[in-house]
Design a protein around this motif. Sequence first.
Motif, PDB file in Angstrom:
ATOM      1  N   THR A 208       3.613  11.269  -3.921  1.00  0.00           N
ATOM      2  CA  THR A 208       2.202  11.053  -4.241  1.00  0.00           C
ATOM      3  C   THR A 208       2.005   9.626  -4.714  1.00  0.00           C
ATOM      4  O   THR A 208       2.908   9.002  -5.282  1.00  0.00           O
ATOM      5  CB  THR A 208       1.736  12.039  -5.334  1.00  0.00           C
ATOM      6  OG1 THR A 208       0.395  11.714  -5.700  1.00  0.00           O
ATOM      7  CG2 THR A 208       2.629  11.970  -6.559  1.00  0.00           C
ATOM      8  N   SER A 209       0.820   9.135  -4.482  1.00  0.00           N
ATOM      9  CA  SER A 209       0.501   7.788  -4.950  1.00  0.00           C
ATOM     10  C   SER A 209       0.185   7.748  -6.429  1.00  0.00           C
ATOM     11  O   SER A 209       0.104   6.665  -7.018  1.00  0.00           O
ATOM     12  CB  SER A 209      -0.701   7.241  -4.159  1.00  0.00           C
ATOM     13  OG  SER A 209      -1.852   8.065  -4.360  1.00  0.00           O
TER      14      SER A 209
ATOM     15  N   LYS B  31       0.832  -1.192   0.000  1.00  0.00           N
ATOM     16  CA  LYS B  31       0.000   0.000   0.000  1.00  0.00           C
ATOM     17  C   LYS B  31       0.872   1.250   0.000  1.00  0.00           C
ATOM     18  O   LYS B  31       2.034   1.214   0.406  1.00  0.00           O
ATOM     19  CB  LYS B  31      -0.924  -0.004   1.234  1.00  0.00           C
ATOM     20  CG  LYS B  31      -1.886  -1.178   1.262  1.00  0.00           C
ATOM     21  CD  LYS B  31      -2.769  -1.136   2.493  1.00  0.00           C
ATOM     22  CE  LYS B  31      -3.736  -2.312   2.540  1.00  0.00           C
ATOM     23  NZ  LYS B  31      -4.591  -2.279   3.745  1.00  0.00           N
ATOM     24  N   TYR B  32       0.271   2.297  -0.442  1.00  0.00           N
ATOM     25  CA  TYR B  32       1.013   3.551  -0.523  1.00  0.00           C
ATOM     26  C   TYR B  32       1.232   4.137   0.861  1.00  0.00           C
ATOM     27  O   TYR B  32       0.304   4.303   1.644  1.00  0.00           O
ATOM     28  CB  TYR B  32       0.254   4.551  -1.394  1.00  0.00           C
ATOM     29  CG  TYR B  32       0.841   5.948  -1.320  1.00  0.00           C
ATOM     30  CD1 TYR B  32       2.035   6.249  -1.945  1.00  0.00           C
ATOM     31  CD2 TYR B  32       0.192   6.945  -0.597  1.00  0.00           C
ATOM     32  CE1 TYR B  32       2.588   7.529  -1.863  1.00  0.00           C
ATOM     33  CE2 TYR B  32       0.719   8.215  -0.507  1.00  0.00           C
ATOM     34  CZ  TYR B  32       1.921   8.506  -1.149  1.00  0.00           C
ATOM     35  OH  TYR B  32       2.476   9.768  -1.061  1.00  0.00           O
ATOM     36  N   HIS B  33       2.483   4.415   1.145  1.00  0.00           N
ATOM     37  CA  HIS B  33       2.885   5.133   2.345  1.00  0.00           C
ATOM     38  C   HIS B  33       3.944   6.140   1.929  1.00  0.00           C
ATOM     39  O   HIS B  33       4.933   5.760   1.281  1.00  0.00           O
ATOM     40  CB  HIS B  33       3.453   4.184   3.406  1.00  0.00           C
ATOM     41  CG  HIS B  33       2.499   3.117   3.837  1.00  0.00           C
ATOM     42  ND1 HIS B  33       1.384   3.392   4.590  1.00  0.00           N
ATOM     43  CD2 HIS B  33       2.486   1.770   3.605  1.00  0.00           C
ATOM     44  CE1 HIS B  33       0.731   2.271   4.828  1.00  0.00           C
ATOM     45  NE2 HIS B  33       1.377   1.270   4.234  1.00  0.00           N
TER      46      HIS B  33
END
Length: 371
Positions: A220-221, A182-184
């Motif tokens: 940014t994702s 997941k995006y972090h």
Amino acid sequence: MQFHRGPNFADDIALNPWGAERRSPEFMMTQITFGGFSPRQLSRTSLFLLLCATPLTAFTQASPSSTSSPAAAPTLAENLTVTPKFGQTQEQLAADRAECGQWARGQTGFDPGQIGGGVARSDYSARRQQYGRALAACLEGHGYNVRFATPVVVPPPPAAAPPAVAPPVLAHYAPPARPELKYHPFAVQIDGGYTVTTGATSHDLDGGANGGLGLSWFPTSALPLGFRVDGSYSWFRAKDQLLNTGNFTSGHQDIYGGDADLQLNLAHRSSATQFYLFGGAGWYREQTVLRQVSIVSGTVCGFFYCRPGFFPAVTAEQRTTSDWNHAWNAGVGFETAVADRASFFIEARYLRILPNSNQTKFVPITLGFRF
């Protein structure tokens, strides 16, 4: 009023209600002869018979019996009406009824005291009628008037439904959800591995262990591009070519520094794994330690003695530390999720430390975790 037959059999004499004989014409009701009836005589005779029939019927009363028989109250059981014939008492009727009921149960197998008669549901109606007939026959044999009526067939009550049982709870094993990458925005990494020397560096140094720390930032994702800063430390053992430059017997070289790289995550089908590319510039420093170990004579001391002897000793040592030199690197990595915010990765990069006149080249292979 009563009649008395006359002596000539031709006259009928009427007697008053008190038994006194009246022979006068005013007390004579009628006279019947065998020779024939006149119309007047026929009318008188008919009227006389009608008047005599009325008081006989009206004033007749049944004399009470000197002995009273037991009450003939009907007893209804299995549609049977039972009445004693010979003056049986109610106690005797009850005893005979119980005896005949037991006999009828034995003959037919039907027990009215049980739910459903104690027989199969399909045999209930037939067995119930057989039981009633057997009971009637037995009571008639004991001296009772029995009137038997075919019972109205009523199906036995349905069997009581078993108590509702909650369906068993079946426990199905559900494997835990597979973790995903997941995006972090920020991630910290720790790694270690082995560094392979290449080119001219492989002539002077053997491969050795490495370890490092790193920090990455993805703004940014929406973009798969991020920045990362890595620091590393590597240890190499000196080979003979390097040792022979000063008649040294042992030595090693330490290289430490860091890189500022860009990382590009490649497109991937799985949300749990990915490949990525990285590369950038860095600054490294080299520290070389060379020693000469010789066997020398002297005094050798133990715990309880000292005596002359020979022992190895460092007779010469050379330490050199380079300046911070520029470097560049490029590599590829593979990452897989192991938890919600943790992943495992393995990387390999090519690292070259300048200046070009004395290039140090090696390939660090590292594996580690990101959080």
